[in-house]
Design an enzyme around this catalytic site. Structure first.
Site, PDB file in Angstrom:
ATOM      1  N   ASP A  49     -19.721   3.664  -1.619  1.00  0.00           N
ATOM      2  CA  ASP A  49     -18.899   2.574  -1.114  1.00  0.00           C
ATOM      3  C   ASP A  49     -18.112   3.111   0.120  1.00  0.00           C
ATOM      4  OD1 ASP A  49     -19.892   0.556  -2.819  1.00  0.00           O
ATOM      5  OD2 ASP A  49     -18.006   0.647  -3.906  1.00  0.00           O
ATOM      6  N   ARG A  54     -16.637   2.975   6.145  1.00  0.00           N
ATOM      7  CA  ARG A  54     -16.842   3.730   7.481  1.00  0.00           C
ATOM      8  C   ARG A  54     -17.651   2.931   8.432  1.00  0.00           C
ATOM      9  NH1 ARG A  54     -15.309   7.639   3.948  1.00  0.00           N
ATOM     10  NH2 ARG A  54     -13.987   9.171   4.868  1.00  0.00           N
ATOM     11  N   ASN A 129     -11.722  -2.962   2.145  1.00  0.00           N
ATOM     12  CA  ASN A 129     -11.082  -2.781   0.804  1.00  0.00           C
ATOM     13  C   ASN A 129      -9.642  -2.944   0.510  1.00  0.00           C
ATOM     14  OD1 ASN A 129     -13.225  -2.452  -0.722  1.00  0.00           O
ATOM     15  ND2 ASN A 129     -12.859  -0.149  -1.356  1.00  0.00           N
ATOM     16  N   ASP A 130      -8.895  -2.348   1.446  1.00  0.00           N
ATOM     17  CA  ASP A 130      -7.162  -2.383   1.189  1.00  0.00           C
ATOM     18  C   ASP A 130      -6.602  -1.614   2.121  1.00  0.00           C
ATOM     19  OD1 ASP A 130      -7.341   0.580   0.582  1.00  0.00           O
ATOM     20  OD2 ASP A 130      -7.753  -0.180  -1.692  1.00  0.00           O
ATOM     21  N   ARG A 140       8.229  12.171  -3.600  1.00  0.00           N
ATOM     22  CA  ARG A 140       9.329  11.219  -3.582  1.00  0.00           C
ATOM     23  C   ARG A 140       8.995   9.771  -3.513  1.00  0.00           C
ATOM     24  NH1 ARG A 140      13.737  14.397   0.251  1.00  0.00           N
ATOM     25  NH2 ARG A 140      13.626  16.386  -0.999  1.00  0.00           N
ATOM     26  N   ASP A 159       5.724   4.476  -5.790  1.00  0.00           N
ATOM     27  CA  ASP A 159       5.053   5.461  -5.011  1.00  0.00           C
ATOM     28  C   ASP A 159       4.189   4.821  -3.933  1.00  0.00           C
ATOM     29  OD1 ASP A 159       5.478   7.428  -6.782  1.00  0.00           O
ATOM     30  OD2 ASP A 159       3.553   7.307  -7.869  1.00  0.00           O
TER      31      ASP A 159
END
Length: 274
Positions: A49, A54, A129-130, A140, A159
């Protein structure tokens, strides 16, 4: 390009007698792909995937369909596997295949101009995808204010935050607790990453939603597009994500229910039958 993928690419060209009507390039060569694909009717990817993500970045604006040969692990977007590919691939050259179109996202980042002019824009970047706003190398949490269609929804101490397409719902979003959405849906999923403050449940949004990620506090972050294109984001910057004008196009021989029929197998779960 891994040697096994390159060897298979040459074998396909040779054994299927594609000759001068074909070309071979590494998926990482986005500029080369875009240039070579202009007059192409079909692109074949060999990998997983990640390879498709790409390659799609280069060919989606051209409207060229692709067929994926899976050499990876999950291969949610791939169509074929290596065993039998020489027998199955020729049918995709004959026409008449079902074209499966998948929605994409478009993201741009903005930074206020110190001189008071219009914000400085970077992008747009297009994702199949995202789009993820996540903490950088420093371990942090970051503070992200999420605005949907102009309405303040929540401020996360987390996060990061993921906005995934239906296609990407089986990826990072799913690993973070998001739902799996039919890949042909145009809906998008907003999923917080280990949220300490703010909403912890994922949200399913309509396709026309405009989503802003405002980075607050003092901690910098990374804007990640499809997991391989990364850009630094500073406190005070914001990211706007909308539906992309581009759509990913796949040639499919399988029935529409193939995604659900193979879902548990691709996720590595065993299906218990009564």
């Amino acid at each position: 390009m891994i040697p096994e993928a390159l060897n298979l690419a040459h074998a396909i060209v040779s054994e299927l007698d594609l000759g001068a009507n074909s070309w071979i390039l590494a998926a990482e060569d986005v500029n080369g792909l875009a240039a070579r694909a202009v007059n192409s009717d079909l692109v074949i990817t060999i990998g997983g995937d990640g390879t498709i993500l790409r390659v799609n970045r280069a060919i989606a604006p051209l409207g060229i369909p692709l067929v994926g040969v899976n050499m990876g692990r999950l291969g949610f977007m791939t169509e074929l596997t290596v065993p039998g590919v020489m027998d199955e691939l020729p049918q995709y050259f004959k026409g008449g295949m079902r074209v499966s179109e998948h929605s994409m996202l478009m993201a741009s980042s903005f930074r206020r101009d110190p001189d008071g002019a219009e914000p400085i824009q970077h992008g747009p970047y297009h994702a199949l995808n995202d789009v993820v706003l996540t903490r950088g190398q420093v371990s942090r949490v970051i503070t992200v204010r999420v605005v949907i269609d102009g309405a303040d929804v929540s401020t996360f101490r987390a996060d990061g935050v993921i906005l995934a397409t239906a296609t990407g719902s089986t990826g990072y979003s799913f690993a973070a607790g998001g739902p799996i959405v039919d890949p042909l849906s145009d809906d998008v999923v907003l999923t917080p990453l280990a949220s300490h403050v703010g909403l912890t449940a994922p949200l399913v949004l309509r396709p026309t939603s405009s989503v802003d990620f405002h980075l607050e506090g003092s901690q910098g972050a990374i804007l990640s597009v499809d997991g391989f294109e990364n850009h630094p984001i500073e406190p005070g910057d914001w990211v706007r994500i909308t539906r992309s004008p581009h759509r990913a196009r796949f040639l499919r021989a399988h029935e529409h229910n193939y995604f659900w029929a193979t879902l548990t197998q691709r996720l590595g779960f065993s299906l218990q039958r009564r």
